[in-house]
Design an enzyme around this catalytic site. Structure first.
Site, PDB file in Angstrom:
ATOM      1  N   SER A 102       8.179   9.595 -31.728  1.00  0.00           N
ATOM      2  CA  SER A 102       8.354   8.623 -32.903  1.00  0.00           C
ATOM      3  C   SER A 102       9.276   7.926 -33.122  1.00  0.00           C
ATOM      4  CB  SER A 102       8.293  10.031 -33.983  1.00  0.00           C
ATOM      5  OG  SER A 102       6.892  10.332 -34.247  1.00  0.00           O
ATOM      6  N   TYR A 160       1.037   1.572 -29.382  1.00  0.00           N
ATOM      7  CA  TYR A 160       1.503   2.332 -29.965  1.00  0.00           C
ATOM      8  C   TYR A 160       1.866   3.367 -29.265  1.00  0.00           C
ATOM      9  CZ  TYR A 160       2.026   6.895 -32.624  1.00  0.00           C
ATOM     10  OH  TYR A 160       2.908   8.080 -33.019  1.00  0.00           O
ATOM     11  N   VAL A 217       8.600  14.179 -31.077  1.00  0.00           N
ATOM     12  CA  VAL A 217       7.823  15.821 -29.926  1.00  0.00           C
ATOM     13  C   VAL A 217       8.243  15.554 -28.978  1.00  0.00           C
ATOM     14  CG1 VAL A 217       6.280  16.009 -32.317  1.00  0.00           C
ATOM     15  CG2 VAL A 217       5.649  14.550 -30.452  1.00  0.00           C
ATOM     16  N   TYR A 272       9.999  14.372 -41.598  1.00  0.00           N
ATOM     17  CA  TYR A 272       8.914  14.203 -42.025  1.00  0.00           C
ATOM     18  C   TYR A 272       9.311  15.045 -42.785  1.00  0.00           C
ATOM     19  CZ  TYR A 272       7.864  12.070 -37.980  1.00  0.00           C
ATOM     20  OH  TYR A 272       8.281  10.523 -36.692  1.00  0.00           O
ATOM     21  N   LYS A 332       9.908   4.026 -33.182  1.00  0.00           N
ATOM     22  CA  LYS A 332       9.249   3.879 -34.399  1.00  0.00           C
ATOM     23  C   LYS A 332      10.101   3.153 -35.085  1.00  0.00           C
ATOM     24  CE  LYS A 332       6.021   7.569 -35.195  1.00  0.00           C
ATOM     25  NZ  LYS A 332       5.536   8.509 -36.309  1.00  0.00           N
TER      26      LYS A 332
HETATM   27  O1  DON Z   1       1.408   9.997 -31.790  1.00  0.00           O
HETATM   28  C1  DON Z   1       1.773  11.141 -32.265  1.00  0.00           C
HETATM   29  O2  DON Z   1       1.020  12.527 -32.102  1.00  0.00           O
HETATM   30  C2  DON Z   1       2.801  11.244 -30.663  1.00  0.00           C
HETATM   31  N1  DON Z   1       2.678  10.066 -29.976  1.00  0.00           N
HETATM   32  C3  DON Z   1       4.253  11.077 -31.634  1.00  0.00           C
HETATM   33  C4  DON Z   1       4.293  12.302 -32.971  1.00  0.00           C
HETATM   34  C5  DON Z   1       5.527  12.306 -33.026  1.00  0.00           C
HETATM   35  O3  DON Z   1       6.549  11.985 -32.197  1.00  0.00           O
HETATM   36  C6  DON Z   1       6.351  12.752 -34.506  1.00  0.00           C
HETATM   37  N2  DON Z   1       7.305  13.617 -34.655  1.00  0.00           N
HETATM   38  N3  DON Z   1       8.128  14.125 -34.526  1.00  0.00           N
END
Ligand code: DON
Length: 337
Positions: free
Chosen positions: A95, A220, A290, A272, A98
């Site tokens: 993330s 994405y 993540v 978040y 982003k």
């Molecule tokens: O879309 C997803 O679920 C992952 N590629 C990215 C989510 C993420 O990193 C949330 N952050 N903490």
């Protein structure tokens, strides 16, 4: 005991202007330069914190990470870099990408177009929540998955061109031409990312995403699969902390308004539903992923990159958070200090 300053009317209490100067001076001295000894101390203290978290495995390929890996890196305000721990360890940006896709989407479309399609809202919801798609039809913000998928779909180009722009911007910011995405993680995200796919089709249904097929969604997934190190994250943090000027002084993208926008989103939604508590404790624009990374911008000063793959219940790295918190306390880095 307060020292009296000759010529001042007030003695025994500090005149406001002098009190402020004195606080600012203390702060400047404390934040001056972070050295390796301090980072060593902080990393050692938090080395075992991974035991209190869990490596993400909802994307199966992420579950293969070594839970005890740990790294901490700082790009100081003078551009010098200090990194310790598993500094060579590469992991996926997830993330944190982003903030770079937001930058590109705004550069190409203007802020108004991007935020006509989504909100500037913070959230009490996890990163993969469907809000607000079922009501207003527009995502809360560009940091949660729905808003981020939409942001990437606003980057111009066909096929994987939007992804390549994101990858190339990360290469530029980190001055590292070797940066690329991890194909196994990408395939794993694509094969299991049905929740993201659901958001993508709901936004297409709502008229927010045009075209056919899943290229825009795949971009994405690819951007999330880009591999970086803690040092790369510190450089990204530095870039947004310093008006989009690179750590080595390269001003090609110099843009104070853009860095202000990106940092404001990091501050209110970058962690978040933990963002409010994080603002209270760390008090700096930050973005987690993540994969276990957190990038931090200390406005007009430094960038911090921290890594440890075991996560808490919000999807934020346990040890990375604690290391950042210790560094912030040691150097009085909070915006609200
Ligand atoms: O879309 C997803 O679920 C992952 N590629 C990215 C989510 C993420 O990193 C949330 N952050 N903490």
């Amino acid at each position: 005991m307060v020292t009296c300053i000759i010529g001042l009317i007030s003695c025994g209490s500090i005149p406001v202007a002098f009190a402020q100067n004195s606080i600012q001076n203390q702060q400047a001295t404390k934040t001056a330069i972070v050295d390796k000894a301090l980072l060593d101390k902080i990393l050692d203290k938090n080395r075992q914190s991974f035991n209190e978290g869990k490596v993400a495995d909802y994307i199966p390929e992420l579950g293969k990470a070594n839970a005890s890996s740990i790294a901490l890196s700082v790009v100081n305000s003078d551009g010098t870099i200090v990194s310790i721990g598993d500094v060579q360890q590469r992991f996926t940006i997830q993330s944190i990408s982003k903030i770079v896709s937001l930058m590109i989407a705004v550069l190409e479309n203007g802020e108004q177009v991007v935020f006509n399609n989504m909100g500037y809202y913070g959230t009490d919801k996890p990163f993969n929540h469907f809000a607000n798609l079922e009501t207003s039809g527009k995502p809360f913000n560009p940091m949660m998955n729905a808003g981020a998928i939409l942001t990437t779909s606003l980057i111009k180009g066909t096929g994987e061109e939007p992804f390549l722009k994101i990858r190339n911007m990360i290469r530029f910011i980190t001055n590292n031409e070797k940066i690329d995405y991890n194909k196994s993680v990408y395939n794993s995200e694509r094969e299991t990312g049905n929740r993201n796919r659901g958001m993508f089709y709901l936004m297409r249904n709502n008229g927010l995403i045009d075209g056919e097929g899943e290229d825009k969604l795949n971009n994405y997934f690819k951007q999330c699969s880009i591999e970086i190190t803690a040092e790369d994250l510190a450089k990204i943090g530095f870039f947004f902390a310093n008006h989009c000027v690179r750590y080595d002084g390269n001003k090609q993208y110099n843009n104070p308004s853009l860095s202000q926008l990106v940092q404001s989103q990091m501050l209110i939604a970058g962690m978040y539903e933990f963002s409010g508590e994080y603002a209270r404790t760390v008090g700096l624009p930050s973005k987690s992923g993540v994969g276990g990374g957190i990038a931090v911008s200390v406005p007009n000063k430094m960038g911090i990159g921290a890594y440890s793959p075991a996560l808490d219940q919000h999807g934020n790295s346990v040890a990375a958070y604690r290391m950042i918190l210790d560094l912030v306390k040691e150097k009085s880095l909070s915006l609200f200090y």
